[in-house]
Design an enzyme around this catalytic site. Structure first.
Site, PDB file in Angstrom:
ATOM      1  N   GLU A  48      84.793   6.856  53.595  1.00  0.00           N
ATOM      2  CA  GLU A  48      83.351   7.103  53.727  1.00  0.00           C
ATOM      3  C   GLU A  48      82.700   7.316  52.359  1.00  0.00           C
ATOM      4  O   GLU A  48      81.661   6.722  52.056  1.00  0.00           O
ATOM      5  CB  GLU A  48      83.088   8.337  54.598  1.00  0.00           C
ATOM      6  CG  GLU A  48      83.485   8.203  56.065  1.00  0.00           C
ATOM      7  CD  GLU A  48      82.772   7.079  56.796  1.00  0.00           C
ATOM      8  OE1 GLU A  48      81.709   6.623  56.333  1.00  0.00           O
ATOM      9  OE2 GLU A  48      83.293   6.631  57.828  1.00  0.00           O
ATOM     10  N   ASN A  52      80.145   4.772  50.445  1.00  0.00           N
ATOM     11  CA  ASN A  52      78.807   5.228  50.050  1.00  0.00           C
ATOM     12  C   ASN A  52      78.505   4.900  48.586  1.00  0.00           C
ATOM     13  O   ASN A  52      77.391   4.457  48.268  1.00  0.00           O
ATOM     14  CB  ASN A  52      78.664   6.737  50.272  1.00  0.00           C
ATOM     15  CG  ASN A  52      78.376   7.079  51.719  1.00  0.00           C
ATOM     16  OD1 ASN A  52      78.143   6.205  52.536  1.00  0.00           O
ATOM     17  ND2 ASN A  52      78.410   8.365  52.030  1.00  0.00           N
ATOM     18  N   ARG A 107      74.851   0.220  58.849  1.00  0.00           N
ATOM     19  CA  ARG A 107      75.119   1.635  58.629  1.00  0.00           C
ATOM     20  C   ARG A 107      74.573   2.452  59.791  1.00  0.00           C
ATOM     21  O   ARG A 107      73.569   2.096  60.380  1.00  0.00           O
ATOM     22  CB  ARG A 107      74.481   2.134  57.313  1.00  0.00           C
ATOM     23  CG  ARG A 107      74.765   1.263  56.104  1.00  0.00           C
ATOM     24  CD  ARG A 107      75.993   1.731  55.311  1.00  0.00           C
ATOM     25  NE  ARG A 107      77.220   1.891  56.037  1.00  0.00           N
ATOM     26  CZ  ARG A 107      78.256   1.031  56.002  1.00  0.00           C
ATOM     27  NH1 ARG A 107      78.210  -0.058  55.315  1.00  0.00           N
ATOM     28  NH2 ARG A 107      79.351   1.310  56.651  1.00  0.00           N
TER      29      ARG A 107
HETATM   30  N1  LIG Z   1      77.051   7.819  46.587  1.00  0.00           N
HETATM   31  C1  LIG Z   1      75.776   7.756  47.023  1.00  0.00           C
HETATM   32  N2  LIG Z   1      74.774   7.343  46.200  1.00  0.00           N
HETATM   33  C2  LIG Z   1      73.502   7.280  46.627  1.00  0.00           C
HETATM   34  N3  LIG Z   1      73.099   7.608  47.882  1.00  0.00           N
HETATM   35  C3  LIG Z   1      74.051   8.033  48.746  1.00  0.00           C
HETATM   36  C4  LIG Z   1      75.425   8.145  48.359  1.00  0.00           C
HETATM   37  N4  LIG Z   1      76.115   8.606  49.434  1.00  0.00           N
HETATM   38  C5  LIG Z   1      75.231   8.772  50.425  1.00  0.00           C
HETATM   39  N5  LIG Z   1      73.975   8.442  50.026  1.00  0.00           N
HETATM   40  C6  LIG Z   1      72.733   8.551  50.843  1.00  0.00           C
HETATM   41  O1  LIG Z   1      73.005   9.387  51.966  1.00  0.00           O
HETATM   42  C7  LIG Z   1      72.750   8.695  53.186  1.00  0.00           C
HETATM   43  C8  LIG Z   1      73.679   9.162  54.281  1.00  0.00           C
HETATM   44  O2  LIG Z   1      75.031   8.802  53.995  1.00  0.00           O
HETATM   45  P1  LIG Z   1      76.059   8.658  55.211  1.00  0.00           P
HETATM   46  O3  LIG Z   1      77.367   8.205  54.659  1.00  0.00           O
HETATM   47  O4  LIG Z   1      76.055   9.908  56.006  1.00  0.00           O
HETATM   48  O5  LIG Z   1      75.398   7.519  56.113  1.00  0.00           O
HETATM   49  P2  LIG Z   1      75.297   5.950  55.804  1.00  0.00           P
HETATM   50  O6  LIG Z   1      76.185   5.579  54.667  1.00  0.00           O
HETATM   51  O7  LIG Z   1      73.857   5.624  55.651  1.00  0.00           O
HETATM   52  O8  LIG Z   1      75.855   5.292  57.158  1.00  0.00           O
HETATM   53  P3  LIG Z   1      77.410   5.220  57.598  1.00  0.00           P
HETATM   54  O9  LIG Z   1      78.185   6.100  56.653  1.00  0.00           O
HETATM   55  O10 LIG Z   1      77.436   5.709  59.008  1.00  0.00           O
HETATM   56  O11 LIG Z   1      77.803   3.813  57.483  1.00  0.00           O
HETATM   57  C9  LIG Z   1      72.857   7.228  52.824  1.00  0.00           C
HETATM   58  O12 LIG Z   1      72.116   6.395  53.712  1.00  0.00           O
HETATM   59  C10 LIG Z   1      72.261   7.213  51.400  1.00  0.00           C
HETATM   60  O13 LIG Z   1      70.860   7.249  51.426  1.00  0.00           O
HETATM   61 MG   LIG Z   2      78.143   6.159  54.602  1.00  0.00          MG
END
Ligand SMILES: Nc1ncnc2c1ncn2[C@@H]1O[C@H](COP(=O)(O)OP(=O)(O)OP(=O)(O)O)[C@@H](O)[C@H]1O
Ligand SMILES: [Mg+2]
Lengths: 144, 104
Positions: A48, A52, A107
């Site tokens: 995860e 990200n 996502r």
């Molecule tokens: N490393 C990162 N750099 C920049 N923004 C991030 C990062 N990690 C998370 N985010 C932000 O936080 C939000 C939520 O992250 P999360 O992993 O919970 O959900 P997601 O990646 O959008 O979906 P999923 O993980 O279910 O595929 C992301 O949509 C993004 O906006």
């Molecule tokens: Mg994610």
């Protein structure tokens, strides 16, 4: 407390490295004799955080991702996943279940919720423009 | 990730085998969508029995197929979920959108 062992790996933010990253951390964690379930929870949380960094941190670009994993006596495992990407404006909002800034076809906003469920602690440091570090902690229980 | 399809009458069964992550997700979605458009099933069965690893990318794969099945008045059933994929489905309350078969 001083870590009894540690690893550090840096790789480019290519999705082909997602599998390598989670397997490398799982192999390192196996020194603490985790259960099969604990290993798959660690793998999922790492996947995860790395995903990200690849899809949100380095959205339209590529850059380095560094993972540091440390193992302490008593089975405490810490893993940090660091990128030098876009960063997050509102960390609290980003960590809410179902919150996503990603493409909704790909996502679902569950990454942080999964990390929090599978690990004992999740801490996020981030600054817009300079990158994000996710610190995960898991206590691997000793087994008789 | 490897996909095996079985078609019987108006059901399409897809057996997912291996690891589901962001790296393979787009190709998996595309392959399944191609089969759905071609066979236009009433029910899409997604069998996770052969899945050895899944992260949140798996959720989007299921939700995206349910959206496509919706558009042709069909539905989606998920089978043979086991941990940690099962826990991930529960966290996202996916059973509100697709049928999750109770395993005996
Ligand atoms: N490393 C990162 N750099 C920049 N923004 C991030 C990062 N990690 C998370 N985010 C932000 O936080 C939000 C939520 O992250 P999360 O992993 O919970 O959900 P997601 O990646 O959008 O979906 P999923 O993980 O279910 O595929 C992301 O949509 C993004 O906006
Ligand atoms: Mg994610």
């Amino acid at each position: 407390m001083k870590a009894s062992n540690h690893i550090r790996l840096t790789f480019p933010s290519r999705s082909a490295n997602e599998g390598f990253a989670r397997i490398a951390v799982a192999a390192f964690a196996s020194q603490a004799d985790p259960t099969v379930e604990e290993i798959s929870e660690i793998k999922t949380a790492v996947s995860e955080a790395v995903t990200n960094s690849i899809v949100h941190g380095y959205k339209e670009s590529f850059g380095p991702i560094t993972i540091t994993a440390r193992l302490y006596e008593g089975g405490r495992l810490t893993i940090t996943i660091k990128d030098k990407g876009e960063g997050i404006d509102d960390i609290k909002q980003a960590m809410e279940p179902l919150f996503t800034t990603g493409n909704e076809e790909e996502r679902s906003g569950m990454g942080f919720t999964i990390m929090e469920t599978f690990m004992d602690k999740v801490k996020v440091h981030s600054r817009r423009g300079s990158g994000t570090t996710v610190a995960l902690t898991k206590y691997i229980k000793a087994r008789p | 990730m490897n996909l095996k399809f079985i078609q019987n009458y108006n059901e399409l069964e897809v057996h997912l085998q291996g690891e589901i992550d962001h790296h393979c997700a787009a190709a998996v979605a595309k392959t399944i969508d191609f089969k759905i458009r071609r066979h236009r099933p009433i029910l899409l069965i997604m069998d996770f029995g052969g899945v050895s690893f899944m992260d949140s990318s798996g959720l989007a794969i299921v939700m995206g197929r349910r959206k496509l099945m919706d558009s042709i008045d069909g539905s989606v059933e998920v089978r043979h979920l086991c941990n940690p994929a099962k826990k991930i489905f529960e966290m996202a309350q996916l059973d509100r959108y697709v049928t999750v078969r109770k395993e005996v």
